[in-house]
Design an enzyme around this catalytic site. Structure first.
Site, PDB file in Angstrom:
ATOM      1  N   SER A  35       0.512  -1.192   0.228  1.00 21.43           N
ATOM      2  CA  SER A  35       0.005   0.053  -0.035  1.00 21.43           C
ATOM      3  C   SER A  35       0.753   1.194  -0.153  1.00 21.43           C
ATOM      4  O   SER A  35       0.359   2.375  -0.217  1.00 21.43           O
ATOM      5  CB  SER A  35      -0.871  -0.006   1.370  1.00 21.43           C
ATOM      6  OG  SER A  35      -2.096  -0.817   0.752  1.00 21.43           O
ATOM      7  N   LYS A  60       0.396   2.990  -3.133  1.00 18.84           N
ATOM      8  CA  LYS A  60      -0.850   4.217  -3.335  1.00 18.84           C
ATOM      9  C   LYS A  60      -0.322   5.533  -3.258  1.00 18.84           C
ATOM     10  O   LYS A  60      -1.329   6.349  -3.789  1.00 18.84           O
ATOM     11  CB  LYS A  60      -1.721   3.801  -2.251  1.00 18.84           C
ATOM     12  CG  LYS A  60      -2.476   2.456  -2.442  1.00 18.84           C
ATOM     13  CD  LYS A  60      -3.328   1.796  -1.166  1.00 18.84           C
ATOM     14  CE  LYS A  60      -3.824   0.550  -1.219  1.00 18.84           C
ATOM     15  NZ  LYS A  60      -4.394   0.126  -0.082  1.00 18.84           N
ATOM     16  N   TYR A  92      -2.964  -2.619 -10.290  1.00 18.48           N
ATOM     17  CA  TYR A  92      -2.961  -2.453  -9.019  1.00 18.48           C
ATOM     18  C   TYR A  92      -2.134  -3.597  -8.345  1.00 18.48           C
ATOM     19  O   TYR A  92      -1.042  -3.143  -7.425  1.00 18.48           O
ATOM     20  CB  TYR A  92      -4.433  -2.408  -8.504  1.00 18.48           C
ATOM     21  CG  TYR A  92      -4.548  -2.626  -6.932  1.00 18.48           C
ATOM     22  CD1 TYR A  92      -4.263  -1.296  -6.205  1.00 18.48           C
ATOM     23  CD2 TYR A  92      -4.721  -3.681  -6.190  1.00 18.48           C
ATOM     24  CE1 TYR A  92      -4.239  -1.510  -4.854  1.00 18.48           C
ATOM     25  CE2 TYR A  92      -4.726  -3.905  -4.612  1.00 18.48           C
ATOM     26  CZ  TYR A  92      -4.511  -2.584  -3.852  1.00 18.48           C
ATOM     27  OH  TYR A  92      -4.647  -2.472  -2.852  1.00 18.48           O
ATOM     28  N   TYR A 107      -4.540   3.666   7.846  1.00 23.10           N
ATOM     29  CA  TYR A 107      -5.798   3.172   7.888  1.00 23.10           C
ATOM     30  C   TYR A 107      -6.622   3.521   9.295  1.00 23.10           C
ATOM     31  O   TYR A 107      -6.377   4.654   9.605  1.00 23.10           O
ATOM     32  CB  TYR A 107      -5.526   1.508   7.485  1.00 23.10           C
ATOM     33  CG  TYR A 107      -4.819   1.223   6.438  1.00 23.10           C
ATOM     34  CD1 TYR A 107      -5.238   1.482   5.200  1.00 23.10           C
ATOM     35  CD2 TYR A 107      -3.623   0.570   6.567  1.00 23.10           C
ATOM     36  CE1 TYR A 107      -4.545   1.216   4.269  1.00 23.10           C
ATOM     37  CE2 TYR A 107      -3.082   0.116   5.544  1.00 23.10           C
ATOM     38  CZ  TYR A 107      -3.614   0.354   4.045  1.00 23.10           C
ATOM     39  OH  TYR A 107      -2.579   0.057   3.161  1.00 23.10           O
ATOM     40  N   VAL A 159       1.446  -3.682   3.644  1.00 22.10           N
ATOM     41  CA  VAL A 159       1.397  -5.024   4.328  1.00 22.10           C
ATOM     42  C   VAL A 159       2.787  -5.894   4.033  1.00 22.10           C
ATOM     43  O   VAL A 159       3.015  -6.911   4.466  1.00 22.10           O
ATOM     44  CB  VAL A 159       0.138  -5.953   4.048  1.00 22.10           C
ATOM     45  CG1 VAL A 159      -1.055  -5.517   4.699  1.00 22.10           C
ATOM     46  CG2 VAL A 159       0.089  -6.008   2.606  1.00 22.10           C
TER      47      VAL A 159
END
Ligand code: GLN
Length: 305
Positions: free
Chosen positions: A61, A64, A189, A241, A259
């Protein structure tokens, strides 16, 4: 700085024992749970690293941040935020519940999985190959590392087990908030999540955002200052998050976790920090990485609040 970093990383060496490597992507379960390292890129004095700083992990992530910066640069903030929100979410990064309950069915922010998938769909490229080439180019320019590559085993592992992300994407498609070919978008992705990096790459990435979009190693203005500003703001509010609020209180700097065990942090005008530690807490954030950032934030007075 080197002595301080050595003592912080040394002091956090055993923290990994409180976490676990991600297993929902089978290949990630093979990561070295006890790898712990950090790298700092100070905008005035340059870089230093400690511990397992050359351990390579997939960005997951953290990537992103790259696709968000790219979409903001190419499409503009109005278009991006007409399709995804800019608010934190109290649910996990791959939660599907809110997406269905809220109307319009717009992901809460660009850093949860559904939001990142929508962000990729906005990029005006012909196919998965062109789209990934643009993301990968952004990765090289932000990190200053021209030889970044995809870990193919992790890519395949995620692609072949991605029932949840496919559900998110197809749900978005069904409500008209995902333009283009779903499989192509997911391919990009999974590929961007599988880009391999080490702590030094994540430190320079953070430093580029900290320097308002100018890579301090290459001297290139990679994204406009406003794009760096928005990206830092979204990292500060949503980057960890549903652990973002606690992280703001305990650490207090914009950061993005993945992760794979990496975290990239950006302290405007001062430095970027990259940490690694594949053992994660229940929210998917690196236990040792967060502890290192907390100690550095205390020692160097990095809090932005
Ligand atoms: N590739 C991962 C996923 O989609 C990224 C999640 C993360 O790093 N938190 O589940």
């Amino acid at each position: 700085m080197q002595d301080l970093l050595d003592s912080v990383v040394d002091g956090c060496r055993e923290e990994w024992q409180a976490g676990r490597t991600a297993t929902y992507i089978p290949e990630l379960a093979k990561a070295r749970a006890d790898a712990v390292g950090a790298s700092v890129f100070d905008l005035s004095s340059g870089g230093c690293s400690s511990g397992d700083f050359d351990y390579r992990f997939t960005m997951q992530s953290v990537s992103k941040v790259l696709s968000l910066s790219l979409a903001l640069s190419v499409c503009g903030e109005d278009e991006v935020f007409s399709r995804v929100g800019m608010d934190p979410l109290a649910d996990s990064f791959n939660s599907i519940m809110r997406l269905e309950m809220d109307a319009p069915h717009r992901p809460h922010n660009p850093l949860i999985n559904s939001g990142a998938i929508v962000v990729l769909s906005l990029l005006p490229y012909r196919d998965a190959e062109e789209r990934f080439a643009a993301v990968s180019d952004m990765a090289s320019r932000m990190t200053g590392n021209r030889s970044m590559s995809v870990n193919e085993a992790v890519f395949r592992s995620e692609r072949d087990t991605a029932a949840r992300n496919r559900s998110l994407a197809w749900f978005l498609k069904s409500v008209g908030n995902l333009d283009g070919d779903v499989d192509d978008i997911l391919d990009t992705y999974f590929r961007q999540c599988s880009l391999e990096a080490d702590c030094r790459d994540l430190a320079v990435l953070g430093a580029t955002l900290a320097a308002d979009g100018m890579n301090p190693v290459t001297g290139e203005q990679v994204v406009p200052p406003r794009v760096a500003e928005i990206t830092r703001a979204i990292m500060a509010t949503c980057g960890m998050y549903n652990g973002s609020g606690e992280f703001a209180v305990t650490v207090g700097i914009p950061a993005k976790s993945g992760v794979g065990g990496g975290i990239s942090a950006a302290v405007r005008g001062r430095m970027g920090i990259g940490t690694c530690g594949p053992a994660l807490d229940g929210k998917g954030n690196s236990v040792a990485g967060m502890r290192i950032l907390q100690r550095l934030s205390e020692e160097l007075r990095l809090r932005i609040y």
